[in-house]
Enzyme design. Structure first.
Site, PDB file in Angstrom:
ATOM      1  N   ASP A 196       0.831  -1.207   0.000  1.00  0.00           N
ATOM      2  CA  ASP A 196       0.000   0.000   0.000  1.00  0.00           C
ATOM      3  C   ASP A 196       0.867   1.260   0.000  1.00  0.00           C
ATOM      4  O   ASP A 196       2.093   1.196   0.165  1.00  0.00           O
ATOM      5  CB  ASP A 196      -0.951   0.006   1.203  1.00  0.00           C
ATOM      6  CG  ASP A 196      -0.268  -0.374   2.518  1.00  0.00           C
ATOM      7  OD1 ASP A 196       0.977  -0.389   2.572  1.00  0.00           O
ATOM      8  OD2 ASP A 196      -0.979  -0.644   3.492  1.00  0.00           O
TER       9      ASP A 196
ATOM     10  N   ASP B 270      -7.288  -2.700  14.416  1.00  0.00           N
ATOM     11  CA  ASP B 270      -8.691  -3.070  14.149  1.00  0.00           C
ATOM     12  C   ASP B 270      -8.805  -4.291  13.229  1.00  0.00           C
ATOM     13  O   ASP B 270      -9.887  -4.622  12.759  1.00  0.00           O
ATOM     14  CB  ASP B 270      -9.440  -1.877  13.530  1.00  0.00           C
ATOM     15  CG  ASP B 270      -8.815  -1.411  12.217  1.00  0.00           C
ATOM     16  OD1 ASP B 270      -7.802  -2.011  11.780  1.00  0.00           O
ATOM     17  OD2 ASP B 270      -9.337  -0.453  11.617  1.00  0.00           O
TER      18      ASP B 270
ATOM     19  N   HIS C 266      -7.193  -4.609  10.291  1.00  0.00           N
ATOM     20  CA  HIS C 266      -7.005  -4.369   8.850  1.00  0.00           C
ATOM     21  C   HIS C 266      -5.677  -4.949   8.381  1.00  0.00           C
ATOM     22  O   HIS C 266      -4.725  -5.066   9.154  1.00  0.00           O
ATOM     23  CB  HIS C 266      -7.161  -2.876   8.488  1.00  0.00           C
ATOM     24  CG  HIS C 266      -6.057  -1.961   8.883  1.00  0.00           C
ATOM     25  ND1 HIS C 266      -6.235  -0.886   9.734  1.00  0.00           N
ATOM     26  CD2 HIS C 266      -4.738  -1.925   8.522  1.00  0.00           C
ATOM     27  CE1 HIS C 266      -5.089  -0.251   9.870  1.00  0.00           C
ATOM     28  NE2 HIS C 266      -4.165  -0.853   9.151  1.00  0.00           N
TER      29      HIS C 266
ATOM     30  N   GLU D  83      -9.523  -1.590   5.160  1.00  0.00           N
ATOM     31  CA  GLU D  83     -10.173  -1.225   6.411  1.00  0.00           C
ATOM     32  C   GLU D  83     -11.420  -2.094   6.636  1.00  0.00           C
ATOM     33  O   GLU D  83     -11.920  -2.715   5.685  1.00  0.00           O
ATOM     34  CB  GLU D  83     -10.601   0.248   6.336  1.00  0.00           C
ATOM     35  CG  GLU D  83      -9.427   1.223   6.289  1.00  0.00           C
ATOM     36  CD  GLU D  83      -8.837   1.494   7.675  1.00  0.00           C
ATOM     37  OE1 GLU D  83      -8.801   0.579   8.513  1.00  0.00           O
ATOM     38  OE2 GLU D  83      -8.404   2.634   7.904  1.00  0.00           O
TER      39      GLU D  83
HETATM   40  C1  GLP Z   1      -0.654   0.564   8.480  1.00  0.00           C
HETATM   41  C2  GLP Z   1      -0.245  -0.240   7.254  1.00  0.00           C
HETATM   42  C3  GLP Z   1      -0.424  -1.729   7.487  1.00  0.00           C
HETATM   43  C4  GLP Z   1       0.240  -2.129   8.778  1.00  0.00           C
HETATM   44  C5  GLP Z   1      -0.421  -1.394   9.916  1.00  0.00           C
HETATM   45  C6  GLP Z   1       0.142  -1.763  11.272  1.00  0.00           C
HETATM   46  O1  GLP Z   1      -1.997   0.809   8.542  1.00  0.00           O
HETATM   47  N1  GLP Z   1      -0.993   0.131   6.100  1.00  0.00           N
HETATM   48  O2  GLP Z   1       0.139  -2.432   6.389  1.00  0.00           O
HETATM   49  O3  GLP Z   1       0.146  -3.506   8.952  1.00  0.00           O
HETATM   50  O4  GLP Z   1      -0.236  -0.002   9.711  1.00  0.00           O
HETATM   51  O5  GLP Z   1       1.216  -0.930  11.587  1.00  0.00           O
HETATM   52  P1  GLP Z   1       2.271  -1.198  12.720  1.00  0.00           P
HETATM   53  O6  GLP Z   1       3.143  -2.269  12.214  1.00  0.00           O
HETATM   54  O7  GLP Z   1       2.997   0.102  12.843  1.00  0.00           O
HETATM   55  O8  GLP Z   1       1.526  -1.571  13.933  1.00  0.00           O
END
Ligand code: GLP
Length: 230
Positions: free
Chosen positions: A70, A128, A130, A135
């Site tokens: 993404d 959440d 995702h 989402e």
């Molecule tokens: C963002 C990214 C996700 C990632 C998530 C969790 O929303 N788009 O790909 O898995 O954050 O982030 P973190 O690893 O900082 O908890």
């Protein structure tokens, strides 16, 4: 019968070392042509270990193409908050793959398909549930698309920005269908903030759009690595 492959480790480093062995063995055996990669704070340590091992052991990654999950919508790739910048800083400046791609339009799915599909995909998970930027509310059939970020995600990701107002409100993400088509998926989920989403995943028996990670329930080769006892 749903089989869930969840491996609980003493800590994040142990889990990352497990993934490191798994992935580098596959690379050494030339089993990986295309790999999907995540951003976020979760994969940072893994990328460090991976880059070190590739460089120290001179593992050949020159035939591997990377496809990121993404990117924020309309954020300049040179912007320090962009996922392009993140990947360059943590991985692409250290090891040279054949090509590095990011989603820019719906053509990403056909691009991945034409390349032969994703052989291996590493995922993080949002608090959440995702995955990538799919989402809650995302369809199981979803493809690469622009998505409006939920206030909770904007809030969670604001820790990387000077103020919450600077966090982009939209992103472009691989869809749940795109993700599901990967041959092998490894999800990294560390720390207590991820426990609720993981517990909901463990308790789910079918896809629930409010818990995007549940799209992985029937995937034939998915593994979750965590430091949380579930
Ligand atoms: C963002 C990214 C996700 C990632 C998530 C969790 O929303 N788009 O790909 O898995 O954050 O982030 P973190 O690893 O900082 O908890």
């Amino acid at each position: 019968m749903i089989k869930r492959n969840i491996k609980v480790f003493d800590n994040q480093t142990r889990a990352n070392e497990f993934l490191l062995d798994l992935l580098t063995n596959k690379i050494k055996h030339k089993l990986i042509k295309n790999i999907g990669l995540p951003t976020g704070s979760t994969p940072i340590e893994f990328y460090k270990l991976f880059a070190n091992k590739v460089n120290t052991e001179k593992i050949d990654v020159s035939e591997i193409t990377t496809f990121n999950l993404d990117e924020y919508y309309r954020l300049d790739p040179k912007d320090e908050q962009s996922y392009h910048f993140f990947m360059f800083k943590h991985l692409f400046s250290k090891i040279k793959f054949k090509d590095n791609y990011f989603p820019k339009s719906a053509k990403y799915d056909s691009q991945i398909k034409a390349a032969g599909g994703l052989d291996f995909l590493i995922l993080g998970v949002g608090n959440d549930g995702h995955i990538a930027f799919n989402e809650p509310g995302s369809l199981k059939s979803s493809q690469t698309r622009i998505i409006n970020l939920k206030p909770e995600t904007i809030q969670a990701n604001s820790r990387f920005f000077k103020s919450i107002d600077e966090v982009p409100k939209k992103a472009i993400t691989m869809g749940l269908d795109t993700i599901f088509k990967a041959k092998q998926i490894v999800v990294l989920a560390f720390g207590p903030a991820k426990k609720k989403a993981l517990q909901s995943f463990v308790n789910s028996t079918k896809f629930n759009s409010q818990l995007p990670i549940s799209a992985l329930l029937n995937h034939p080769n998915t593994m979750i690595l965590t430091d949380q006892k579930l």
